[in-house]
Write an enzyme that holds these catalytic residues in place. Structure first.
Site, PDB file in Angstrom:
ATOM      1  N   ARG A   1     -18.280 -63.319 -66.520  1.00  0.00           N
ATOM      2  CA  ARG A   1     -17.133 -62.416 -66.286  1.00  0.00           C
ATOM      3  C   ARG A   1     -15.893 -63.177 -65.825  1.00  0.00           C
ATOM      4  NH1 ARG A   1     -21.532 -59.679 -64.069  1.00  0.00           N
ATOM      5  NH2 ARG A   1     -21.323 -60.816 -62.116  1.00  0.00           N
TER       6      ARG A   1
ATOM      7  N   CYS B   1     -26.642 -65.091 -41.984  1.00  0.00           N
ATOM      8  CA  CYS B   1     -25.474 -65.033 -41.099  1.00  0.00           C
ATOM      9  C   CYS B   1     -25.823 -64.648 -39.656  1.00  0.00           C
ATOM     10  CB  CYS B   1     -24.444 -64.068 -41.673  1.00  0.00           C
ATOM     11  SG  CYS B   1     -25.173 -62.565 -42.345  1.00  0.00           S
TER      12      CYS B   1
ATOM     13  N   ARG C   1     -34.854 -70.688 -48.140  1.00  0.00           N
ATOM     14  CA  ARG C   1     -34.853 -70.868 -46.676  1.00  0.00           C
ATOM     15  C   ARG C   1     -36.233 -71.123 -46.101  1.00  0.00           C
ATOM     16  NH1 ARG C   1     -30.964 -65.844 -45.514  1.00  0.00           N
ATOM     17  NH2 ARG C   1     -29.015 -66.758 -46.287  1.00  0.00           N
TER      18      ARG C   1
ATOM     19  N   HIS D   1     -19.941 -60.185 -37.480  1.00  0.00           N
ATOM     20  CA  HIS D   1     -21.160 -59.522 -37.012  1.00  0.00           C
ATOM     21  C   HIS D   1     -21.271 -59.663 -35.489  1.00  0.00           C
ATOM     22  CE1 HIS D   1     -22.292 -59.198 -41.089  1.00  0.00           C
ATOM     23  NE2 HIS D   1     -23.217 -60.114 -41.179  1.00  0.00           N
TER      24      HIS D   1
ATOM     25  N   GLY E   1     -16.442 -65.290 -55.375  1.00  0.00           N
ATOM     26  CA  GLY E   1     -16.927 -64.301 -54.400  1.00  0.00           C
ATOM     27  C   GLY E   1     -16.327 -64.494 -53.018  1.00  0.00           C
TER      28      GLY E   1
END
Ligand code: A2P
Length: 333
Positions: free
Chosen positions: A45, A132, A104, A239, A18
């Site tokens: 996969r 993030c 978390r 961001h 990823g």
């Protein structure tokens, strides 16, 4: 199992195919992390796919319990469900650093940004990597809290599509060439979307409540006044967060600039007359938080407005996790 001091550490990466998983690899290589054996894990996969990294070819395997045996550190970024199932199993054999939101808020799991709360780092169990937007915001917030004591925070985020993984990046690229949206609820190439993760009964999204709850946990201030609005914007990476902060002590803008400039992990970019303020050109590809637009909030006593930008895949995810591991092996073991 508790991590012990070694010359090299065997590392398992879950979600290795990823966006964040690939960046774990890149950051470990860049940081010259003392890596021994590496196991790359993903879904069925990807089984059999070969990835060249750490000067070798590694065949990706489907996540399985045996893969964690003999490893020292597991880095997870394959979504909450994969972490819920596999992180507790991995933690029997390794220290786990988990980038999902699954653990978390678990009181047994520290939630860590190394510049802010390194003392919370443990040698075993599951260490959670914050969201993030929380990571990039909490660094300037902590710098200000240390000096002026933060009493209230209101965040507004502007979040790139890479925060949603490959699906998010592909949706931006495909809608830009006229295809219908497949992932976001609206055409992200044509609008900003004030909706990240699912809506809760209180009218906030889960993403917004992550910023609220994670800020309180990292600062060890469970009742700090915090609220957030999170917005997806049509850019690929990095961001931005606008932060309105109310401070207990009086301050001058010069003092604030000084405090932020001297805090680890922060670069102040704040010369608006010359068009210098935080933009993604600065943050993409590195692990610093760029802070600017520093000014008094005209609407409240001791109110401050700042704006920060960071690479959400690096400092907001992979690099923060690797920095936790680095701090552990260099400063704690
Ligand atoms: P895969 O590539 O095999 O689907 P991103 O957020 O960038 O889309 O990446 C998600 C990562 O999580 C990928 O490496 C993906 O592997 C992995 N992943 C997704 N679902 C599973 C699962 N059920 N088991 C293990 N890994 C998974």
């Amino acid at each position: 199992m508790a991590l012990v001091k070694k010359d090299k550490y065997n590392v398992a990466i879950v979600g290795a195919t990823g966006v964040v998983g690939q960046t774990f690899i890149k950051v470990l290589e860049e940081y010259k992390f003392p890596v021994g054996e590496v196991r790359l894990l993903a879904s069925a996969r990807s089984k059999g796919k070969v990835i060249h990294c750490f000067n070798r070819d590694i065949v990706v395997d489907e996540v399985n319990e045996d893969a964690f045996k003999g490893m020292d550190i597991s880095l997870f970024s394959a979504g909450g469900e994969v972490s819920l199932k596999w992180a507790p199993i991995a933690s029997k054999y390794t220290l786990v650093i988990d980038n999902s939101s699954a653990f978390r808020m678990d009181p047994k799991c520290p939630l860590v940004v190394p510049e802010v709360n390194p003392k919370d780092i443990t040698k075993e169990g599951i260490i959670a990597n914050p969201n993030c937007t929380t990571i990039q915001s909490i660094i300037p917030v902590k710098a200000l809290d240390d000096k002026f004591k933060v009493v209230r925070i209101n965040y507004t985020s502007y979040q790139a599509v890479s925060g949603a993984g490959m699906k998010g990046i592909n949706d931006l690229k495909n809608t830009r060439i006229g295809e219908a949206p497949q992932f976001f609820p609206y055409n992200i190439s044509k609008t900003v979307i004030p909706h990240i993760d699912t809506f809760l009964d209180n009218g906030y999204t889960k993403e917004e409540m992550k910023m609220v709850n994670e800020t309180r946990k990292i600062l060890h201030k469970p009742s700090l006044a915090v609220s957030a609005t999170c917005v997806r914007v049509p850019i690929e990476n990095s961001h931005a967060v606008s932060i309105a902060i109310e401070l207990e002590k009086e301050f001058t803008i010069d003092e604030v600039r000084d405090v932020l400039s001297n805090y680890p992990g922060i670069v102040v970019k704040d010369d608006p007359k010359n068009n210098i303020y935080p933009v993604t050109d600065y943050s993409n590809g590195n692990d610093l938080v760029y802070v600017g637009r520093i000014r008094k909030d005209l609407s409240v006593k001791n109110g401050l407005l700042i704006y920060c930008v960071a690479d959400n895949i690096r400092k907001g995810a992979a690099a923060n996790a690797v920095q936790i591991a680095k701090y552990l092996i260099e400063e704690i073991l």
